[in-house]
Design a protein around this motif. Structure first.
Motif, PDB file in Angstrom:
ATOM      1  N   VAL A  62     -38.187 -62.421 -62.064  1.00  0.00           N
ATOM      2  CA  VAL A  62     -38.221 -63.562 -61.143  1.00  0.00           C
ATOM      3  C   VAL A  62     -38.755 -64.807 -61.864  1.00  0.00           C
ATOM      4  CG1 VAL A  62     -39.184 -64.414 -58.970  1.00  0.00           C
ATOM      5  CG2 VAL A  62     -38.431 -62.036 -59.137  1.00  0.00           C
ATOM      6  N   ALA A  88     -35.913 -66.112 -63.986  1.00  0.00           N
ATOM      7  CA  ALA A  88     -34.856 -66.691 -63.146  1.00  0.00           C
ATOM      8  C   ALA A  88     -35.243 -68.081 -62.641  1.00  0.00           C
ATOM      9  CB  ALA A  88     -34.546 -65.760 -61.969  1.00  0.00           C
ATOM     10  N   LYS A  89     -36.551 -68.287 -62.420  1.00  0.00           N
ATOM     11  CA  LYS A  89     -37.024 -69.590 -61.930  1.00  0.00           C
ATOM     12  C   LYS A  89     -36.891 -70.676 -62.992  1.00  0.00           C
ATOM     13  CE  LYS A  89     -41.007 -71.658 -59.499  1.00  0.00           C
ATOM     14  NZ  LYS A  89     -42.364 -71.418 -58.968  1.00  0.00           N
ATOM     15  N   VAL A 124     -34.310 -70.956 -65.327  1.00  0.00           N
ATOM     16  CA  VAL A 124     -32.944 -71.148 -65.823  1.00  0.00           C
ATOM     17  C   VAL A 124     -32.108 -71.713 -64.682  1.00  0.00           C
ATOM     18  CG1 VAL A 124     -30.908 -70.029 -66.814  1.00  0.00           C
ATOM     19  CG2 VAL A 124     -33.203 -69.161 -67.375  1.00  0.00           C
ATOM     20  N   THR A 125     -31.541 -72.897 -64.877  1.00  0.00           N
ATOM     21  CA  THR A 125     -30.701 -73.435 -63.813  1.00  0.00           C
ATOM     22  C   THR A 125     -29.309 -72.809 -63.875  1.00  0.00           C
ATOM     23  OG1 THR A 125     -29.791 -75.266 -65.094  1.00  0.00           O
ATOM     24  CG2 THR A 125     -31.885 -75.674 -63.957  1.00  0.00           C
ATOM     25  N   LEU A 126     -28.599 -72.930 -62.745  1.00  0.00           N
ATOM     26  CA  LEU A 126     -27.217 -72.444 -62.701  1.00  0.00           C
ATOM     27  C   LEU A 126     -26.382 -73.152 -63.764  1.00  0.00           C
ATOM     28  CD1 LEU A 126     -24.962 -70.808 -61.406  1.00  0.00           C
ATOM     29  CD2 LEU A 126     -24.768 -72.575 -59.654  1.00  0.00           C
ATOM     30  N   ASN A 127     -26.616 -74.446 -63.921  1.00  0.00           N
ATOM     31  CA  ASN A 127     -25.943 -75.208 -64.989  1.00  0.00           C
ATOM     32  C   ASN A 127     -26.157 -74.585 -66.357  1.00  0.00           C
ATOM     33  OD1 ASN A 127     -24.365 -77.372 -64.341  1.00  0.00           O
ATOM     34  ND2 ASN A 127     -26.079 -78.778 -64.055  1.00  0.00           N
ATOM     35  N   SER A 140     -27.321 -63.044 -61.553  1.00  0.00           N
ATOM     36  CA  SER A 140     -28.682 -62.502 -61.435  1.00  0.00           C
ATOM     37  C   SER A 140     -29.076 -61.661 -62.645  1.00  0.00           C
ATOM     38  CB  SER A 140     -28.792 -61.605 -60.194  1.00  0.00           C
ATOM     39  OG  SER A 140     -28.344 -62.271 -59.044  1.00  0.00           O
ATOM     40  N   ASP A 161     -41.718 -63.009 -53.551  1.00  0.00           N
ATOM     41  CA  ASP A 161     -40.839 -63.458 -54.639  1.00  0.00           C
ATOM     42  C   ASP A 161     -40.117 -64.751 -54.247  1.00  0.00           C
ATOM     43  OD1 ASP A 161     -39.407 -62.085 -52.697  1.00  0.00           O
ATOM     44  OD2 ASP A 161     -38.137 -60.973 -54.105  1.00  0.00           O
ATOM     45  N   PHE A 170     -42.547 -67.658 -54.457  1.00  0.00           N
ATOM     46  CA  PHE A 170     -42.763 -68.010 -55.855  1.00  0.00           C
ATOM     47  C   PHE A 170     -41.584 -68.841 -56.381  1.00  0.00           C
ATOM     48  CE2 PHE A 170     -41.733 -67.048 -60.295  1.00  0.00           C
ATOM     49  CZ  PHE A 170     -42.845 -67.595 -60.926  1.00  0.00           C
ATOM     50  N   LEU A 171     -40.364 -68.448 -55.983  1.00  0.00           N
ATOM     51  CA  LEU A 171     -39.166 -69.130 -56.479  1.00  0.00           C
ATOM     52  C   LEU A 171     -39.030 -70.537 -55.903  1.00  0.00           C
ATOM     53  CD1 LEU A 171     -36.666 -66.126 -56.348  1.00  0.00           C
ATOM     54  CD2 LEU A 171     -37.299 -67.403 -58.404  1.00  0.00           C
ATOM     55  N   LYS A 181     -41.549 -72.429 -54.171  1.00  0.00           N
ATOM     56  CA  LYS A 181     -42.730 -73.288 -54.082  1.00  0.00           C
ATOM     57  C   LYS A 181     -43.448 -73.346 -55.417  1.00  0.00           C
ATOM     58  CE  LYS A 181     -42.396 -73.526 -49.507  1.00  0.00           C
ATOM     59  NZ  LYS A 181     -42.370 -74.729 -48.675  1.00  0.00           N
ATOM     60  N   PRO A 216     -25.691 -77.004 -58.787  1.00  0.00           N
ATOM     61  CA  PRO A 216     -25.786 -76.565 -60.193  1.00  0.00           C
ATOM     62  C   PRO A 216     -27.179 -76.756 -60.793  1.00  0.00           C
ATOM     63  CG  PRO A 216     -23.807 -77.879 -59.845  1.00  0.00           C
ATOM     64  CD  PRO A 216     -24.621 -77.993 -58.592  1.00  0.00           C
ATOM     65  N   GLU A 217     -27.974 -77.642 -60.205  1.00  0.00           N
ATOM     66  CA  GLU A 217     -29.324 -77.872 -60.724  1.00  0.00           C
ATOM     67  C   GLU A 217     -30.314 -76.834 -60.196  1.00  0.00           C
ATOM     68  OE1 GLU A 217     -27.454 -80.477 -59.427  1.00  0.00           O
ATOM     69  OE2 GLU A 217     -26.833 -80.892 -61.483  1.00  0.00           O
ATOM     70  N   ASP A 218     -29.911 -76.060 -59.199  1.00  0.00           N
ATOM     71  CA  ASP A 218     -30.807 -75.009 -58.697  1.00  0.00           C
ATOM     72  C   ASP A 218     -30.980 -73.929 -59.757  1.00  0.00           C
ATOM     73  OD1 ASP A 218     -31.645 -75.789 -56.142  1.00  0.00           O
ATOM     74  OD2 ASP A 218     -29.704 -75.251 -55.277  1.00  0.00           O
ATOM     75  N   HIS A 219     -32.173 -73.345 -59.783  1.00  0.00           N
ATOM     76  CA  HIS A 219     -32.366 -72.252 -60.735  1.00  0.00           C
ATOM     77  C   HIS A 219     -31.713 -70.981 -60.194  1.00  0.00           C
ATOM     78  CE1 HIS A 219     -35.608 -70.629 -58.263  1.00  0.00           C
ATOM     79  NE2 HIS A 219     -36.254 -71.775 -58.322  1.00  0.00           N
ATOM     80  N   ILE A 220     -31.423 -70.060 -61.128  1.00  0.00           N
ATOM     81  CA  ILE A 220     -30.684 -68.860 -60.743  1.00  0.00           C
ATOM     82  C   ILE A 220     -31.541 -67.902 -59.919  1.00  0.00           C
ATOM     83  CG2 ILE A 220     -29.000 -69.027 -62.638  1.00  0.00           C
ATOM     84  CD1 ILE A 220     -30.576 -66.833 -64.106  1.00  0.00           C
ATOM     85  N   GLY A 221     -32.847 -68.142 -59.881  1.00  0.00           N
ATOM     86  CA  GLY A 221     -33.698 -67.344 -58.992  1.00  0.00           C
ATOM     87  C   GLY A 221     -33.299 -67.525 -57.537  1.00  0.00           C
ATOM     88  N   ILE A 278     -30.401 -68.214 -56.431  1.00  0.00           N
ATOM     89  CA  ILE A 278     -29.098 -67.569 -56.221  1.00  0.00           C
ATOM     90  C   ILE A 278     -29.243 -66.050 -56.212  1.00  0.00           C
ATOM     91  CG2 ILE A 278     -26.786 -67.340 -57.250  1.00  0.00           C
ATOM     92  CD1 ILE A 278     -27.448 -70.282 -58.393  1.00  0.00           C
ATOM     93  N   SER A 279     -30.251 -65.553 -56.917  1.00  0.00           N
ATOM     94  CA  SER A 279     -30.483 -64.107 -56.958  1.00  0.00           C
ATOM     95  C   SER A 279     -31.179 -63.592 -55.700  1.00  0.00           C
ATOM     96  CB  SER A 279     -31.374 -63.743 -58.159  1.00  0.00           C
ATOM     97  OG  SER A 279     -30.871 -64.284 -59.346  1.00  0.00           O
ATOM     98  N   PRO A 338     -29.761 -61.340 -51.762  1.00  0.00           N
ATOM     99  CA  PRO A 338     -29.681 -59.879 -51.605  1.00  0.00           C
ATOM    100  C   PRO A 338     -31.031 -59.214 -51.312  1.00  0.00           C
ATOM    101  CG  PRO A 338     -28.336 -60.581 -53.465  1.00  0.00           C
ATOM    102  CD  PRO A 338     -29.145 -61.786 -53.030  1.00  0.00           C
ATOM    103  N   VAL A 339     -32.115 -59.827 -51.779  1.00  0.00           N
ATOM    104  CA  VAL A 339     -33.440 -59.235 -51.537  1.00  0.00           C
ATOM    105  C   VAL A 339     -33.752 -59.244 -50.042  1.00  0.00           C
ATOM    106  CG1 VAL A 339     -35.894 -59.345 -52.108  1.00  0.00           C
ATOM    107  CG2 VAL A 339     -34.203 -60.117 -53.794  1.00  0.00           C
TER     108      VAL A 339
END
Lengths: 343, 343
Positions: A124, A127-128, A130-133, A151, B72, B75-76, B78, B143-148, B150-151, B154-155
């Motif tokens: 986690v 993942a926080k 790394v951007t999607l870009n 993910s 989780d 954390f992602l 905030k 696209p600027e969002d982090h992949i956290g 996007i992950s 599912p949680v």
């Protein structure tokens, strides 16, 4: 065991290797991390090389090793059930164990079994950062890709951080990590090295093994759908003989006369490339290359030598694998401390 | 306990509720799933409502309940450390336990502690069935969002599936799930209901509680940065009195004369909305609304009634929370079977 010749010429790229070795000489420890995506039952020689090289490093440095089996990745990418990828992970673990790793220094884990706790926290955290870009730039994701693919990269990143293994490295969060891996894994560890300092972690160092060609040559791919494109560790001596004789791309000339005159083109010759990886004796290798290049050795003779080397290597691997019991797999995969891992 | 008035008028949307209740009447069991994102120490009344309603459902149906604390996620989203979100999860668990849940039927878990095993397998299965396009459509990722980010969906999805809790529902993979939650959680469960049949799982049923307004009215937001926008479960009687008197938006008229003549506009009156959620006695509520609407009751009188109701509710909650020990938190959060959960 089977891991002799791999010490030579398998490495094409290294990152921070000198630094980690300098630190080692000054008494600082490190650990090794490598892995495998369990998408098929039988490994081919290209799969085996990073493990043979890793075994060489473990023997040379007497350091702990974590081996990740990314069953989750293969479930995400392939048309396989969770149960099947977990089964393949265990089967592949047997081939890995057969390479001769030291159970006192080696922890093998499957993601489906081990993800959780400190490991998940690190996933986690990565993942926080790394951007999607960025992920799209590194891995080439498209909007039609499922979010499982997006993910996954943190799962492969976090074994680079010792805090992902509290049962091994508790209180040792700055322990350095050295990753021997195939060169196609570079994007994951480029991402990992970018993120590490942002989390207060050490960047892992890398030794990436060079491309291992298909029998048909550099620009072809080893493919599970074409069994003649690769030598598998399950192949019989007869299969090895047929594959090398019939399919291994030769840099020799079209006629004996021409070959005696011009010699072989070693740059495209697959038997020579394979001998580079697997022939133990440095002097013999140099001799074969010289004689072949200058036309005194023929393709058939070089292939005979390769068949002998591979048959012996594969037979030795098969004998070692036959000794690996379910209990040994359980023992390597048990979440446990490794009391003498630096001993 | 504190959960009386919440049975009424809290629900605005339900999905498949009739189906699950029909099945229940024919003897088929189900379980409840709700949750909280632990981003702050103190809950306000809007946070409490889904738990009060869930407690009402647990008492009415005598069914097991799983409560997810998404440390989780917080954390992602905030600026909090892992350790801080885990601490907040435990603190919030105390407020949840104070609502009076039955420890014999309730499992509370934090993602950072519980993710792994069958739960993680289900996360990966869900992630494989949602494309980035779909996730972006549902959650509005950029696209600027982090992949956290996007992950994460599912949680939150997988507690809807009983196989995520092998210690509770082993061998009971088709058990139905009913999710009481705040309406802003709808996107997660819309995604979950889309994916469930593709995995061979039952779709969860939903009861979504209506929007609980800030003291300043429908179009304002309760905000941690403005303590006067909400009543917190930690507020003193004096604070409650001040907040309701000074800040609760009134639908009454500007002068007593006008109010006696025109009556109150109940549609915008916050004290009436709050009484709708928290006043136990149906007859009294109807009486207050009628008298107020027709101008016989004044804003000040309605606010006095609300202050009494909220002060009692909050004081009762504070007494219950003071009784919650660390051992009780451990007991609710222990990964354990619940032997009489349907008893």
């Amino acid at each position: 065991m089977v891991c002799g010749g791999s010490r030579r010429a398998t490495v094409t790229v290294w990152t921070d290797l000198n630094e980690i070795l300098d630190l080692y000489e000054r008494g600082e420890k490190f650990y090794l991390y490598t892995g495998r995506g369990p998408s098929s039952e039988a490994l081919h020689l290209g799969h085996l090389i990073p493990f043979m090289f890793t075994k060489y490093l473990q023997d040379a440095f007497k350091v702990p090793l974590v081996i990740q089996l990314t069953d989750d990745e293969k479930f995400l990418w392939k048309n396989l059930t969770v149960e099947e990828t977990k089964r393949l992970a265990r089967e592949n673990a047997k081939d890995i164990i057969a390479c001769g790793f030291d159970i006192e220094r080696t922890f093998i884990f499957s993601d489906f079994n081990y993800v959780g706790g400190a490991f998940y926290q690190n996933m986690v955290k990565v993942a926080k950062r790394v951007t999607l870009n960025q992920a799209t730039g590194i891995f080439g994701f498209s909007p039609e890709d499922h979010i499982g693919k997006i993910s996954f990269p943190p799962v492969q990143a976090v074994p680079s951080f010792p805090s992902s293994f509290p049962h091994l490295f508790s209180g040792n969060d700055q322990l350095r990590c050295l990753i021997p891996c195939a060169i196609d894994q570079d994007p994951y560890f480029r991402m990992t090295r970018d993120v590490a300092p942002k989390l207060g972690y050490q960047k892992p160092s890398l030794i990436e093994s060079r491309f291992f060609p298909a029998l048909q040559g550099e620009n072809t791919k080893m493919s599970a759908s074409d069994p003649n494109s690769a030598i598998y560790v399950t192949d019989s001596a007869k299969e090895i003989k047929t594959k090398v004789s019939k399919y291994a791309f030769s840099g020799g000339q079209d006629s004996i006369e021409l070959h005696r005159k011009l010699g072989a083109n070693l740059d495209v010759d697959v038997p020579i490339k394979y001998l580079n990886f697997f022939l133990e004796d440095d002097d013999e290798l140099e001799h074969v290359k010289k004689e072949y290049k200058e036309g005194r050795m023929l393709t058939g003779e070089v292939k005979q030598r390769l068949i002998a080397v591979l048959s012996e290597l594969v037979a030795r691997h098969q004998r070692a694998r036959a000794q690996v019991t379910e209990e040994m797999v359980d023992a390597f995969m048990a979440v446990r401390p490794l009391p003498n891992m630096f001993g």
